[in-house]
Design a protein around this motif. Structure first.
Motif, PDB file in Angstrom:
ATOM      1  N   GLN A   1       0.831  -1.212   0.000  1.00  0.00           N
ATOM      2  CA  GLN A   1       0.000   0.000   0.000  1.00  0.00           C
ATOM      3  C   GLN A   1       0.862   1.257   0.000  1.00  0.00           C
ATOM      4  OE1 GLN A   1      -2.384  -0.881   3.472  1.00  0.00           O
ATOM      5  NE2 GLN A   1      -4.110  -1.569   2.227  1.00  0.00           N
TER       6      GLN A   1
ATOM      7  N   ASP B   1      -0.009   3.649  -5.089  1.00  0.00           N
ATOM      8  CA  ASP B   1      -1.281   4.261  -4.713  1.00  0.00           C
ATOM      9  C   ASP B   1      -2.457   3.748  -5.537  1.00  0.00           C
ATOM     10  OD1 ASP B   1      -0.010   5.780  -2.812  1.00  0.00           O
ATOM     11  OD2 ASP B   1       0.316   7.471  -4.155  1.00  0.00           O
ATOM     12  N   LYS B   2      -2.274   3.708  -6.857  1.00  0.00           N
ATOM     13  CA  LYS B   2      -3.393   3.354  -7.727  1.00  0.00           C
ATOM     14  C   LYS B   2      -3.042   2.131  -8.533  1.00  0.00           C
ATOM     15  CE  LYS B   2      -5.903   7.369  -7.577  1.00  0.00           C
ATOM     16  NZ  LYS B   2      -6.955   8.067  -7.961  1.00  0.00           N
TER      17      LYS B   2
ATOM     18  N   ALA C   1      -5.902   1.009  -5.593  1.00  0.00           N
ATOM     19  CA  ALA C   1      -5.788   0.787  -4.152  1.00  0.00           C
ATOM     20  C   ALA C   1      -5.754  -0.713  -3.845  1.00  0.00           C
ATOM     21  CB  ALA C   1      -6.957   1.442  -3.435  1.00  0.00           C
TER      22      ALA C   1
ATOM     23  N   HIS D   1      -6.344  -3.573  -1.245  1.00  0.00           N
ATOM     24  CA  HIS D   1      -7.125  -3.783  -0.025  1.00  0.00           C
ATOM     25  C   HIS D   1      -6.786  -5.087   0.683  1.00  0.00           C
ATOM     26  CE1 HIS D   1      -9.593  -0.306  -0.852  1.00  0.00           C
ATOM     27  NE2 HIS D   1      -9.774  -0.741  -2.085  1.00  0.00           N
TER      28      HIS D   1
END
Length: 168
Positions: A148, A152-153, A155, A157
């Motif tokens: 993480q 960043d992109k 995201a 999880h």
């Protein structure tokens, strides 16, 4: 005859006292043992209740993280040297990323950054640290935090370990 009766009477009295004293001591020992056993049972039950509460909280956290997963990206397998000093040990592991936003094909820079971050975490571990269930859970948490931070992109999880072999 009175001397014989006196001797018998005197001899009988201490026996009654010693039986009475023995009975009192036995009763005290049983009471203390029962109290100690009750205390240990109570402590064990309260520890079980705390562990059950912690498991429920952990399941809630996992569910909320994994609810945001929309797509899974499988990374190429990792083969790394572990940090064991006494003899070389190797880990072969395949990891999948649970991401929020789906893209048809992940950006190579994204997967490179994530793989690098995961490698940085895994290579600091010894076989003893990661072979236990708690060790694998901690490893997953550390890899998720590193991934993480690295990208960043999209995201990230969740991290799923889909293959895990340690060569001793």
């Amino acid at each position: 005859m009175s001397d014989t009766n006196n001797a018998q009477t005197e001899g009988a009295a201490p026996k009654k006292r010693s039986k009475k004293l023995l009975f009192i001591i036995l009763l005290l020992v049983l009471l203390m043992g029962g109290g100690g056993g009750g205390f240990m049972f109570w402590r064990h039950r309260s520890a079980q209740a705390q562990a059950a509460t912690a498991k429920v909280d952990t399941k809630k956290e996992k569910k909320s993280e994994e609810d945001d997963v929309k797509e899974v990206i499988e990374l190429l397998p990792f083969v790394v040297n572990l940090a064991d000093r006494e003899e070389p040990k190797y880990l072969r592991m395949t990891v999948s990323l649970g991401i929020g936003e789906g893209t048809e094909k992940p950006d190579p820079l994204f997967t490179t950054k994530v793989r690098n971050a995961i490698l940085a975490v895994v290579t600091t571990k010894t076989a003893d640290q990661i072979l236990t269930v708690d060790g694998k859970t901690e490893l997953r948490k550390e890899m998720l935090e590193a991934a993480q931070t690295a990208a960043d992109k999209p995201a990230i999880h969740a991290i799923y370990i889909t293959d895990f072999i340690v060569q001793m």
